[in-house]
Write an enzyme that holds these catalytic residues in place. Sequence first.
Site, mmCIF file in Angstrom:
data_model
loop_
_atom_site.group_PDB
_atom_site.id
_atom_site.type_symbol
_atom_site.label_atom_id
_atom_site.label_comp_id
_atom_site.label_asym_id
_atom_site.label_seq_id
_atom_site.Cartn_x
_atom_site.Cartn_y
_atom_site.Cartn_z
ATOM 1 N N LYS A 102 0.840 -1.203 0.000
ATOM 2 C CA LYS A 102 0.000 0.000 0.000
ATOM 3 C C LYS A 102 0.872 1.250 0.000
ATOM 4 O O LYS A 102 2.091 1.177 0.166
ATOM 5 C CB LYS A 102 -0.913 -0.013 1.223
ATOM 6 N N HIS B 237 2.103 6.823 3.099
ATOM 7 C CA HIS B 237 1.605 8.197 3.026
ATOM 8 C C HIS B 237 2.361 9.104 4.010
ATOM 9 O O HIS B 237 3.191 8.647 4.792
ATOM 10 C CB HIS B 237 0.093 8.247 3.218
ATOM 11 N N HIS C 7 2.784 8.129 7.546
ATOM 12 C CA HIS C 7 3.865 7.201 7.871
ATOM 13 C C HIS C 7 5.200 7.951 7.992
ATOM 14 O O HIS C 7 6.026 7.625 8.829
ATOM 15 C CB HIS C 7 3.990 6.108 6.795
HETATM 16 N N1 ARG Z 1 0.023 -0.114 9.707
HETATM 17 C C1 ARG Z 1 -0.839 0.818 10.360
HETATM 18 C C2 ARG Z 1 -1.301 1.888 9.377
HETATM 19 O O1 ARG Z 1 -0.685 2.094 8.379
HETATM 20 C C3 ARG Z 1 -0.206 1.501 11.524
HETATM 21 C C4 ARG Z 1 0.148 0.596 12.665
HETATM 22 C C5 ARG Z 1 0.158 1.292 13.963
HETATM 23 N N2 ARG Z 1 0.541 0.465 15.046
HETATM 24 C C6 ARG Z 1 -0.205 -0.412 15.694
HETATM 25 N N3 ARG Z 1 0.327 -1.113 16.643
HETATM 26 N N4 ARG Z 1 -1.471 -0.543 15.419
HETATM 27 O O2 ARG Z 1 -2.292 2.537 9.624
#
Ligand code: ARG
Length: 627
Positions: A188, A191, A194
């Site tokens: 994905k 963005h 991140h």
């Molecule tokens: N991968 C998730 C996203 O892109 C963020 C993860 C955040 N951390 C967690 N422990 N939920 O939205």
Amino acid sequence: MVSASSEQQPYGDAFRYFPFYHVYQQPSKTSWTKIVIMLQILNTLERFHYKKLRYSPIYAALSKVLDLPPENLIKSISAVPVSKKRHVADFQLSIASVTEDSSSDCLAQDLNLQAQKLAERLKCDAVVSEISAGPGTVNFTIHRELLAKIVLQQVLKDGSEYGVKSELFSTVPRQKAVIEFSSPNIAKKFHIGHLRSTIVGNFIANLKVALGHEVIRINYLGDWGMQFGLLGVGFQRFGNKDKLKSSPLQHLFEVYVQINKAAEDENTKKLAKDFFRKLEEHDEQTLSLWKQFRDFTIEEYIRIYKRLGVHFDEYSGESFYQEKSQEVLKMLEDKGLLQKTITGTGIVDLSEKKDLSSFSTVMRSDGTSLYITRDLAAAIDRMNKHSWDTMIYVTDKSQSNHFQHLFQILKLMGYDWAERCQHVSFGLVQGMKTRRGEVIFLEDVLNEVRSRMLQNMASAKTTKETEDPMETAEKVGLAALIIQDFRGLLSSDYQFSWDRALQSRGDTGVFLQYTHARLHSLERMHGNEHLTDVNVACLQEPDAISVLQHLLRYDEVLYRSSQDLQPKHIVSYLLTLSHLAAVAHKTLPVKGSAPELAQARLCLFQAARSVLANGMKLLGITPVTQM
Ligand code: ARG
């Protein structure tokens, strides 16, 4: 001359000259006495010779007479922020924080009066040259020569540890912190959220490490879920193994976009479901393809993070917690916390009155886990594995509810450490576009900022010939991105602008880098000075004093950022430092000055550069030495 013997004699006997030296010998306990004794602490060594002081008999005696833990004193006295109005004092004692009757109804007027009375009763001494009352404060000016000696000596001696060794941190227990940040999703978009998570998490980790904590940096990838069913089918249809190896991020994203278009078709949907089921059943071939997606992706990320100066101790991810989340569901059931709805989904009641006015869904009707279930399993696993003291998650604020629910469920399950979990959230950034359009990959942002910076450098008159312009442009560009992002409160949203971020004047990362490079080139031209041979007493000009006073405040700024985890305190401190240093650089020339003066000035600039570099590194910026 500053003597090199600070080890043996850290202005060690300056206290003997204090006007109230006798007070601690006779424990008459009015609150004035307390304040007066505190002043001795101020006057003496407290601010500067933190460590040694702890072993000094005077320190013990004072603390005993005061019947106050030393920490209380330290925080009542702070360096005065440098302002445009010159000739401000160096330190101030806040009356409100030391008087016994400082209840909230204590009027400002009273505090002013008390400050005045106290100031009148105090006499200057060998350390303090001026005492005055301000609004609710007593202000102290240190003898100029002493100020220069003490500050420069401490900065140059402590080097990268200046500020962090301050007494302000002496009562803060050293802890083990797990910091989870960046956490992109495979196939994905990466963005801007991140990116923000990456730089904010990196900053928090840097700061904690600098302050002596143990830090574990975790990247928790979005590497599991139904989308992998679709991605698997997509790869079988459109994928290419060579492309997967050479540019996994781009290739997987393209495949994912293509298959998503086809996903309306029932057959594709069914195939995707089958693929994901096989994945969950650990079918070897399916798993091996998925593993390639993951491994290649991580490999490429490691390379790109390196450009950012970011690394992780662990690449974890949702996939790790497939099975463990089934155990979590079992635990929830055993504890009577899992309820089933009519449709068969599993929920946990989070309301106080147990009326389901607030709840969290933790299980699909087919028994499979959800995002939050995997997070529950991950949190428990990390505690078992690392026995951390604090755990921090860094994501944008749209996930605030998710983390509140996560912590609440952990608490309900009986994990008291849930209180030591923290979600550091940040606002949304609008309008970050590259010339190619919308940002999809982290690398796009890095390339864009580098090429824009390169262009700016090529057209600027001040640009020097640098050994590696690409690398310089990258480091300066990154500083620009980071400063633009860290200037405000993390929780506020902001409108992204390349032009604003990359301005060479004004409060930007470019300005910080430029100042650092200029100060560095001074050292290159004139050499480093050893304080032992320098008469810093000649640093009497207001522009020099301002720099010294500002350097004095660094520990307090670090302390603030360590408390609320907001980088903005450090950012505005460094911007001010750069402005002050730039002014001093203009008005206090090194070249052409008498040798003694030139040396002292060099020392001053060396100290300013050292603190500037320290602060920049904490923020995740690599200071450049030429630009
Ligand atoms: N991968 C998730 C996203 O892109 C963020 C993860 C955040 N951390 C967690 N422990 N939920 O939205």
